[in-house]
Write a protein that holds these residues in place. Sequence first.
Motif: not given
Length: 571
Positions: A21-40
């Motif tokens: 988490v920086n300002r918000g929960i960090v996601v990649n281009d697939s909306m995947e968080t730093s945990n590959p089983d969690i999206f946001a």
Amino acid sequence: MVIAAGIRPNAGLGRKAGLQVNRGIVVNDSMETSNPDIFAVGECVEHNGTCYGLVAPLLEQAKVLAATITGNKGPAYRGTTQAAKLKIMGVDVFSAGDFNEKAPGVDAIRYEDPALGTYKKLTVRDGKLVGVILVGDTSDSHRYMDWLRSETDLTAMRRQLLFPGPGQDGGLDVAEMPDSRVICGCNGVTKGAIIRAVHEKGICTLAQLKDCTRASTGCGSCSEVCQQLLKAVAPEFQEESAKSLCKCIPFPEGKLREILRSQRLRSVQEVLEIYGNGVGCEVCKPALSYMLDMLWCGDHDEDRSARFINDRVHANIQKDGTFSVVPRIRGGVTSAQELRRIADVAEKYNVRMVKITGSQRIDLLGVKKADLPKVWADLGMPSGQAYTKGVRMVKTCVGSDFCRFGVQDSTAAGIEMERRFENLYMPHKLKMGSVGCPRNCAEATVKDIGLVGQEGSWQVVVGGAAGKKVRKADLLVTVESTEEALQAATLFFQYYRENANFLERTYDFVERLGIEKVRRETVYAPLAIQQGLRERYRKSKRLSRDAWLEGDEPRHPTQFVQIEPLERAEV
């Protein structure tokens, strides 16, 4: 001054879950968080250092996520050019992209005309538009938005960027657009979908288009091109021009409601001093007085001087300067004791006429202003509100108790409906009816709200009229029990209070909005919306009181003082 403070993402759940988490929960281009089983997705996420607080990027993120979790991966999320179209206290404002003119390689182009209240600022980098601000005139917002999204090379058009002419965008002429062209990026509405809605639904206004297709209900940046499409396609296109309440305060009623609510203004004079001419008139002051009463559910600074004379003395003034007194007779049902009191009052105060009204009530005509408090006290009955923009009465038939055709207890239902709604201010007078069978002896189908008894059910009808204009009420809903019918009537009652223009009767209100929209926003609305309507109604009802109680405690020393005409002076 406009303070744009933005939002603070609620990323607390992400932190607790151990996500980056920086300002918000960090996601990649697939909306995947730093945990590959969690999206946001949404306002809580941060993508490439950016958090979004508008609807368009959130819907784009949702589409990418839907494709990702179903295994149908499409284009990755690359970020969204943010755009917002607002109306701030009567001024149109549009902004999109990055308008930081101090960024490397960025040129700023400006135009300002204080007399017209317009301002434009464009930021350009490498021949491409990267940001735009429009104030006052936002008619070209769709054109600039298209250039931003398409990253069009504008080098050859540099001299015309502030005032682009028709056809200069190489494809934004609505006649030349393909049907597949997406007009509303927020909701994915194409030109073809808009044209079909016009032809199939008879749409001719932007408000109708919003209701039918949801186009222009997101950021609003496509409003202008939607208007252009309607002008080109709809044979009976109607320009939506909001009429100001009056010359004293230059805002339409819808905007005034927004101002009162957002600024939390609670007195007529305060509104006039800040947004009007400081004085007001017989048009705007009663309207503002009603709006404040409705918005704050009676919890406001009541300015009695802003009300009509009838509302100030709680009786209906007649042409000879006397007043008409109509006590509350709920459902048209009275008693021998009440009738004796009415007769005694008529004799004691030399009432010139005792009239049985068409609404099943008794009218005492010719009462002097100074006698009003004493008349009310001797009657010992509540006000029938025959003088105000409020609940007049509920006309009933005898229903199942006495009538051999009655299938519902219309008398009890009508009395309860009148009891629930009385003593509340309305945009206009409200007349209701309750009948125990479809023979309609109490004319419920030409009332503002009507209950029509059926075998095992009730029909709730709204928007009827039987005056200069005759209109059969529209069916709002059919329900099984009396309580369900009263609850449905309550939803419409409060919805009308909050959304009608001042002095707009229900029959004009229902025609203006359409019964389908009224149903969607009342009896078929989500539970939270229904609960909000009911709670605001209950608050208003709790703070309401019988107006005739002021006879014991006048609001002003001269409230009931008879004003005699001055005698002509002798020359």
